[in-house]
Design a protein around this motif. Structure first.
Motif, short mmCIF file in Angstrom:
data_model
loop_
_atom_site.label_atom_id
_atom_site.label_comp_id
_atom_site.label_asym_id
_atom_site.label_seq_id
_atom_site.Cartn_x
_atom_site.Cartn_y
_atom_site.Cartn_z
N GLN A 61 -6.15 1.59 -1.49
CA GLN A 61 -7.52 1.90 -1.11
C GLN A 61 -8.05 0.88 -0.09
O GLN A 61 -7.77 -0.32 -0.21
CB GLN A 61 -8.43 1.90 -2.34
N ASN A 117 0.82 -1.21 0.00
CA ASN A 117 0.00 0.00 0.00
C ASN A 117 0.86 1.27 0.00
O ASN A 117 0.46 2.30 0.51
CB ASN A 117 -0.97 0.00 1.19
N ASP A 157 -2.36 2.55 -8.45
CA ASP A 157 -2.86 1.26 -7.98
C ASP A 157 -3.01 0.27 -9.14
O ASP A 157 -3.38 0.64 -10.26
CB ASP A 157 -4.22 1.44 -7.30
N ASN A 167 -4.49 -2.46 4.00
CA ASN A 167 -5.51 -1.42 4.18
C ASN A 167 -6.69 -2.02 4.95
O ASN A 167 -6.96 -3.22 4.86
CB ASN A 167 -6.00 -0.91 2.83
#
Length: 198
Positions: free
Chosen positions: A86, A10, A58, A165
């Motif tokens: 996300q 992430n 991403d 996440n």
């Protein structure tokens, strides 16, 4: 920044890639895209053993590197870079027993989803008690929460994706104590036996 080709990360930042350069190499070609088996074209970028790339968006990316020597270009090596910054999508929690019951271990239904890397696990905490980790491979959509004592409890469920996440939701549940038994019927005739005399 992305040390494993099999993991999700992430983090988004410029990153540097290094490789071992054999002694007979005279040229290096690189390519970064989202195609897993692309081959850099036959143009050498020079002779170097590392390269810095701009931050990725991403998704799943692939770095392709090949070497040239006096014989020609060798095979291409492909390296996977998976980025997900996300959190999972919001999810609801429902109690099979409702918010108030005498059940000491209520059943909760919940299921989160993640559009990119996927859900890795759920982390459940009742009040400030010990954290319970439930991997998705062991989860069927319903979980019985162990509530030790009667009273009001806040149950927090956190969904964690493969990149780390997370998103959480909570539900309130009150466990009422079981009612003490009471006599509702007694036979009209009571007998007292002297068992020693039988």
């Amino acid at each position: 920044l992305y040390p494993s080709a099999t993991e999700w990360y992430n983090l988004i930042n410029t990153f540097n890639v290094r490789w071992e350069l054999p002694l007979d190499i005279s040229g290096v070609a690189t390519l970064l895209n989202k195609q897993p088996s692309s081959i850099p074209d036959g143009a050498s970028e020079g002779l170097f053993d590392n390269k810095t790339f701009n931050a990725l968006s991403d998704g799943i990316w692939y770095l392709h590197v090949r070497f040239r020597n006096s014989i020609g270009w060798g095979p291409t090596v492909h390296y996977r870079l998976a980025v997900d910054t996300q959190p999972p999508l919001p999810f609801d929690i429902t109690s099979h027993e409702g918010g108030l019951s005498d059940t000491p271990n209520p059943s909760l239904s919940f299921r989160a989803s993640d559009a990119l890397s996927g859900i890795k696990e759920y982390q459940i905490r009742v009040n400030k008690d010990q954290l319970i980790t439930v991997p998705t491979k062991d989860f069927s959509g319903t979980y019985q929460v162990p509530l030790a004592n009667p009273g009001k409890h806040t149950i927090v469920v956190k969904a964690v994706d493969l990149a780390g996440n997370s998103i959480e939701n909570n539900i309130e549940h009150e466990t009422i104590p079981l009612t003490a038994p009471t006599f509702t019927f007694v036979t009209e005739n009571l007998y007292n036996f002297d068992w020693d005399g039988c």
